[in-house]
Scaffold this motif. Sequence first.
Motif, mmCIF file in Angstrom:
data_model
loop_
_atom_site.group_PDB
_atom_site.id
_atom_site.type_symbol
_atom_site.label_atom_id
_atom_site.label_comp_id
_atom_site.label_asym_id
_atom_site.label_seq_id
_atom_site.Cartn_x
_atom_site.Cartn_y
_atom_site.Cartn_z
ATOM 1 N N TRP A 181 3.618 3.062 -8.909
ATOM 2 C CA TRP A 181 4.202 3.520 -7.850
ATOM 3 C C TRP A 181 4.754 2.489 -6.743
ATOM 4 O O TRP A 181 5.809 2.893 -6.198
ATOM 5 C CB TRP A 181 3.165 4.265 -6.782
ATOM 6 C CG TRP A 181 2.145 3.190 -6.278
ATOM 7 C CD1 TRP A 181 0.837 2.763 -6.920
ATOM 8 C CD2 TRP A 181 2.219 2.313 -5.116
ATOM 9 N NE1 TRP A 181 0.244 1.696 -6.329
ATOM 10 C CE2 TRP A 181 0.888 1.528 -5.235
ATOM 11 C CE3 TRP A 181 3.007 1.967 -4.118
ATOM 12 C CZ2 TRP A 181 0.832 0.533 -4.479
ATOM 13 C CZ3 TRP A 181 2.776 1.199 -3.354
ATOM 14 C CH2 TRP A 181 1.757 0.273 -3.212
ATOM 15 N N LEU A 182 4.325 1.282 -7.053
ATOM 16 C CA LEU A 182 5.072 0.167 -6.450
ATOM 17 C C LEU A 182 6.104 -0.563 -7.155
ATOM 18 O O LEU A 182 7.301 -0.711 -6.478
ATOM 19 C CB LEU A 182 4.030 -0.946 -5.994
ATOM 20 C CG LEU A 182 4.462 -2.267 -5.809
ATOM 21 C CD1 LEU A 182 4.946 -2.307 -4.213
ATOM 22 C CD2 LEU A 182 3.355 -3.324 -5.655
ATOM 23 N N THR A 202 -3.806 3.050 -8.428
ATOM 24 C CA THR A 202 -4.276 4.347 -8.435
ATOM 25 C C THR A 202 -5.687 4.355 -9.296
ATOM 26 O O THR A 202 -6.211 2.990 -9.225
ATOM 27 C CB THR A 202 -3.464 5.110 -9.832
ATOM 28 O OG1 THR A 202 -3.464 4.181 -11.008
ATOM 29 C CG2 THR A 202 -2.086 5.184 -9.322
ATOM 30 N N ALA A 262 4.848 1.602 1.293
ATOM 31 C CA ALA A 262 5.750 2.271 0.459
ATOM 32 C C ALA A 262 5.626 3.929 0.897
ATOM 33 O O ALA A 262 4.682 4.272 1.379
ATOM 34 C CB ALA A 262 5.393 2.060 -0.751
ATOM 35 N N THR A 299 0.813 -1.259 -0.119
ATOM 36 C CA THR A 299 0.018 0.041 -0.053
ATOM 37 C C THR A 299 0.860 1.428 0.117
ATOM 38 O O THR A 299 2.052 1.388 0.427
ATOM 39 C CB THR A 299 -0.809 -0.081 1.118
ATOM 40 O OG1 THR A 299 -1.828 1.039 1.134
ATOM 41 C CG2 THR A 299 -0.346 0.160 2.508
ATOM 42 N N THR A 300 0.221 2.211 -0.425
ATOM 43 C CA THR A 300 0.929 3.578 -0.294
ATOM 44 C C THR A 300 0.796 4.042 1.167
ATOM 45 O O THR A 300 -0.110 3.793 2.005
ATOM 46 C CB THR A 300 0.498 4.694 -1.519
ATOM 47 O OG1 THR A 300 -1.129 4.980 -1.137
ATOM 48 C CG2 THR A 300 0.350 4.112 -2.812
ATOM 49 N N ARG A 318 9.863 0.771 -6.646
ATOM 50 C CA ARG A 318 10.505 0.978 -5.242
ATOM 51 C C ARG A 318 11.185 -0.216 -5.040
ATOM 52 O O ARG A 318 11.286 -1.359 -5.616
ATOM 53 C CB ARG A 318 9.547 0.894 -4.383
ATOM 54 C CG ARG A 318 8.351 1.813 -4.258
ATOM 55 C CD ARG A 318 8.504 3.308 -4.728
ATOM 56 N NE ARG A 318 8.806 4.092 -3.668
ATOM 57 C CZ ARG A 318 9.038 5.478 -3.857
ATOM 58 N NH1 ARG A 318 8.957 5.856 -4.933
ATOM 59 N NH2 ARG A 318 9.320 6.211 -2.591
ATOM 60 N N VAL A 335 5.490 6.369 -0.344
ATOM 61 C CA VAL A 335 5.093 7.345 -1.317
ATOM 62 C C VAL A 335 3.309 7.553 -1.373
ATOM 63 O O VAL A 335 2.785 6.949 -0.620
ATOM 64 C CB VAL A 335 4.999 6.945 -2.652
ATOM 65 C CG1 VAL A 335 4.329 5.206 -2.969
ATOM 66 C CG2 VAL A 335 4.789 7.463 -4.057
ATOM 67 N N THR A 336 2.847 8.822 -1.644
ATOM 68 C CA THR A 336 1.646 8.995 -1.798
ATOM 69 C C THR A 336 0.872 9.325 -2.967
ATOM 70 O O THR A 336 1.705 9.690 -3.801
ATOM 71 C CB THR A 336 1.108 10.347 -0.684
ATOM 72 O OG1 THR A 336 1.782 11.399 -1.427
ATOM 73 C CG2 THR A 336 1.498 9.981 0.619
ATOM 74 N N ILE A 337 -0.401 9.009 -3.365
ATOM 75 C CA ILE A 337 -0.740 9.252 -4.513
ATOM 76 C C ILE A 337 -2.057 9.977 -4.544
ATOM 77 O O ILE A 337 -2.621 10.216 -5.695
ATOM 78 C CB ILE A 337 -0.920 7.728 -5.471
ATOM 79 C CG1 ILE A 337 -1.915 6.941 -4.736
ATOM 80 C CG2 ILE A 337 0.294 7.089 -5.665
ATOM 81 C CD1 ILE A 337 -2.146 5.454 -5.298
#
Length: 176
Positions: free
Chosen positions: A25-26, A18, A138, A10-11, A29, A140-142
Motif C-alpha cells: 500500500w505504501l 497489513t 497515505a 501510515t494508512t 504511492r 488509502v485504507t486497508i
Amino acid sequence: MTRTRYSTATTLDGFIATDDHSLDWLLSRETGQMPGDFNFDTFLPQVGAVAMGASTYEWVLAHDDGWAYEQPTWVFTHRELEVRAGADVRFTQAPILEVHAEMVTAAGGKDIWIVGGGDLVGQFHDHDLLDEVITAVAPVTIGSGKPLLARHVELILREVAHSGEFACLRFDVARP
C-alpha cells in the motif's frame, strides 16, 4: 537533548502494515519531496540510535539489499535472527528502560528513532520515553493490519505538511 522519536508512514485508517506485514500500500504511492524532518535524508542524520521490532527488522532484511543505518540498532526480539553483514545490530530481550538508557548513551546527544512497530512504540510510551510521533498519512485504507500505535497516546499537533499523495504530521507526546 536526546529525543525518542517514532517516524513512519501510515494508512488513513491507522495501519503501518497489513496483517501479513506487507507494505505494498505504501510502495505504490507517490511521495514527492518530503519537507523537513519528514524527509529521510534530513531526519536520519539527527539519529544516533535506532530501535525496531523483529517483524520490522525481518521486513528490512527481506526488502533491502544493504543496510541503511550507520547507527547502532537494537532489535527487540525473543527469536534468533540473522545479522546483515556490516550492520551494528544488537538483539535484546532486556526491559525497555534498560535498553533506552543504553541507546541514549550510544546516541551521543542525537535522537533515538523507533522505526516500528506500533506495539514497541507503545512500550516506550508506557515508560514515558516517547517524545514525538512523525507520520506520513497515505490516502488509502486497508481495513486491518499492524496499528500505527497500539496504545492510547495523547498527542499535540506541531506541524502539518503535504508531499505527493501524503499528509505529513508531526506531534509531540502530551505530558501530564
